[in-house]
Design a protein around this motif. Structure first.
Motif, PDB file in Angstrom:
ATOM      1  N   ALA A   1      10.727 -73.840  15.007  1.00  0.00           N
ATOM      2  CA  ALA A   1      12.037 -73.355  15.476  1.00  0.00           C
ATOM      3  C   ALA A   1      12.201 -73.501  16.984  1.00  0.00           C
ATOM      4  CB  ALA A   1      12.197 -71.879  15.094  1.00  0.00           C
ATOM      5  N   SER A   2      11.103 -73.862  17.681  1.00  0.00           N
ATOM      6  CA  SER A   2      11.149 -73.857  19.148  1.00  0.00           C
ATOM      7  C   SER A   2      11.679 -75.166  19.731  1.00  0.00           C
ATOM      8  CB  SER A   2       9.743 -73.623  19.705  1.00  0.00           C
ATOM      9  OG  SER A   2       8.959 -74.803  19.491  1.00  0.00           O
ATOM     10  N   GLY A   3      11.926 -76.158  18.853  1.00  0.00           N
ATOM     11  CA  GLY A   3      12.382 -77.448  19.361  1.00  0.00           C
ATOM     12  C   GLY A   3      11.238 -78.424  19.595  1.00  0.00           C
ATOM     13  N   ALA A   4      10.013 -78.046  19.207  1.00  0.00           N
ATOM     14  CA  ALA A   4       8.879 -78.974  19.334  1.00  0.00           C
ATOM     15  C   ALA A   4       9.144 -80.204  18.473  1.00  0.00           C
ATOM     16  CB  ALA A   4       7.593 -78.282  18.885  1.00  0.00           C
ATOM     17  N   GLU A   5       8.620 -81.355  18.927  1.00  0.00           N
ATOM     18  CA  GLU A   5       8.769 -82.562  18.109  1.00  0.00           C
ATOM     19  C   GLU A   5       7.928 -82.416  16.835  1.00  0.00           C
ATOM     20  OE1 GLU A   5       9.064 -86.452  19.803  1.00  0.00           O
ATOM     21  OE2 GLU A   5       8.876 -85.592  21.801  1.00  0.00           O
TER      22      GLU A   5
ATOM     23  N   LEU B   1      -1.273 -68.354  10.915  1.00  0.00           N
ATOM     24  CA  LEU B   1      -0.912 -69.754  11.162  1.00  0.00           C
ATOM     25  C   LEU B   1       0.503 -70.035  10.666  1.00  0.00           C
ATOM     26  CD1 LEU B   1      -4.135 -71.755  10.267  1.00  0.00           C
ATOM     27  CD2 LEU B   1      -2.968 -71.706  12.477  1.00  0.00           C
ATOM     28  N   ALA B   2       0.863 -69.437   9.540  1.00  0.00           N
ATOM     29  CA  ALA B   2       2.201 -69.663   8.991  1.00  0.00           C
ATOM     30  C   ALA B   2       3.267 -69.163   9.965  1.00  0.00           C
ATOM     31  CB  ALA B   2       2.341 -68.962   7.636  1.00  0.00           C
ATOM     32  N   GLN B   3       3.018 -68.009  10.568  1.00  0.00           N
ATOM     33  CA  GLN B   3       3.984 -67.483  11.549  1.00  0.00           C
ATOM     34  C   GLN B   3       4.068 -68.416  12.761  1.00  0.00           C
ATOM     35  OE1 GLN B   3       2.023 -63.711  12.013  1.00  0.00           O
ATOM     36  NE2 GLN B   3       3.505 -62.616  10.739  1.00  0.00           N
ATOM     37  N   ALA B   4       2.907 -68.894  13.222  1.00  0.00           N
ATOM     38  CA  ALA B   4       2.916 -69.782  14.385  1.00  0.00           C
ATOM     39  C   ALA B   4       3.631 -71.091  14.058  1.00  0.00           C
ATOM     40  CB  ALA B   4       1.482 -70.059  14.838  1.00  0.00           C
ATOM     41  N   ARG B   5       3.385 -71.615  12.865  1.00  0.00           N
ATOM     42  CA  ARG B   5       4.029 -72.890  12.473  1.00  0.00           C
ATOM     43  C   ARG B   5       5.546 -72.726  12.438  1.00  0.00           C
ATOM     44  NH1 ARG B   5       1.986 -77.386  10.040  1.00  0.00           N
ATOM     45  NH2 ARG B   5       0.010 -76.344   9.638  1.00  0.00           N
TER      46      ARG B   5
END
Ligand SMILES: NC(=O)c1ccc[n+]([C@@H]2O[C@H](COP(=O)([O-])OP(=O)(O)OC[C@H]3O[C@@H](n4cnc5c(N)ncnc54)[C@H](OP(=O)(O)O)[C@@H]3O)[C@@H](O)[C@H]2O)c1
Length: 270
Positions: A223-227, A214-218
């Motif tokens: 970093a992906s520009g998600a709000e 989960l930490a990697q996904a977060r």
């Protein structure tokens, strides 16, 4: 008259396709210019009360597609405004697209349950469609990277995924026959569960499932520009699936459709 809100969204578009050609249907969207539709279109923006007073005039049945993109206070404010405006305009029945009961561990459950509570207190007639998570959403959340690895942190968790097209069809059946569905809460989850390894197999032999944390996904999402509000929404979705809270199958989908639900793998990956 039937009004469908959110008509340019993925679910609203599918609903509008089913209802095309009927003379008792109006489509509602924030931006009517984006809709080249066969049905009449009204501007409906839950954030703009003026659009609701005009847009809900002469509407008998409202299909209120949830507008869940935002922080909880933004979403509850817009859903509350829509219900209030519907009541003021004389709408008889609201059909609301909510979230499956098993989604109570998801970060976006609160505005759905708040809206359901508000509907019950509204004095209007209503039906709640508790939609499961889309097969298409799972496929997007667990899409393979360019090197053919699915790293979504789903562990061995599985989802009772449901094709969005089935949810659209179920919603259409209800809005066309609301007297049969007054005060009903339908659980609309799939009949099969899907996990990360199934998704990898469906993509073909070049794709492997190597779940991350989960930490990697977060970190990746941030970093992906998600709000900002989307990062806990999405990590919470991975977490609930991985922890086994979203795997209950069955529910009311088959009854509403009058047939077996579509294959979630075909709907999500094909
Ligand atoms: N079950 C699931 O797996 C799942 C996954 C994602 C989302 N959802 C929820 O289900 C809804 C429909 O899903 P979808 O796949 O169609 O999502 P989508 O393609 O992202 O569409 C977003 C929808 O939100 C509407 N909306 C946004 N802000 C609004 C506002 N201020 N007033 C009125 N409508 C507003 C949009 O309507 P316009 O035509 O006005 O743009 C559009 O229908 C989503 O909005 C979300 O609440 C469910």
């Amino acid at each position: 008259m039937i009004l469908v809100t959110g008509a340019t969204g993925a679910l609203g578009t599918l609903v509008a396709e089913h209802l095309a050609g009927r003379d008792d249907v109006v489509l509602g969207t924030r931006d009517p210019g984006r809709l080249a539709a066969s049905s009449p279109v009204r501007r409906i923006d839950f954030d703009d009360p003026d659009s609701l007073a005009e847009g809900f005039a002469d509407v008998d049945v409202l299909l209120m597609i949830s507008a869940g993109y935002g922080e909880d206070d933004a979403v509850t404010a817009r859903h509350g405004a829509a219900i209030d405006a519907a009541r003021a305009a004389g709408v008889r029945h609201i059909v609301y697209t909510s979230l499956t009961a098993d989604g109570d561990h998801l970060p976006y459950a609160l505005p759905h349950r708040w809206t359901e509570r508000r509907l019950r207190a509204s004095g209007l007639s209503w039906t709640v469609l508790r939609n499961g998570l889309y097969a298409e959403l799972l496929a997007a959340l667990a899409a393979p990277s360019a090197d053919g690895r699915i790293t979504a942190p789903l562990g061995e968790g599985r989802l009772a995924a449901v094709a969005r097209a089935d949810l659209a069809e179920a919603a259409v059946r209800v809005v066309l026959e609301t007297p049969a569905h007054v005060g009903r809460v339908y659980e609309l989850v799939g009949e099969e569960t899907v996990g990360g390894a199934d998704l990898a197999r469906a993509h073909g032999p070049h794709v492997t499932y190597e779940p991350g944390t989960l930490a990697q996904a977060r970190a990746h999402l941030a970093a992906s520009g998600a709000e900002a509000f989307q990062v806990p929404m999405l990590t919470g979705t991975y977490s609930a699936i991985a922890a086994g809270f979203m795997a209950r199958t069955g529910g009311d989908l088959r009854e509403l459709l009058g047939r077996a639900p579509r294959s979630p793998l075909a709907a999500g990956v094909a």
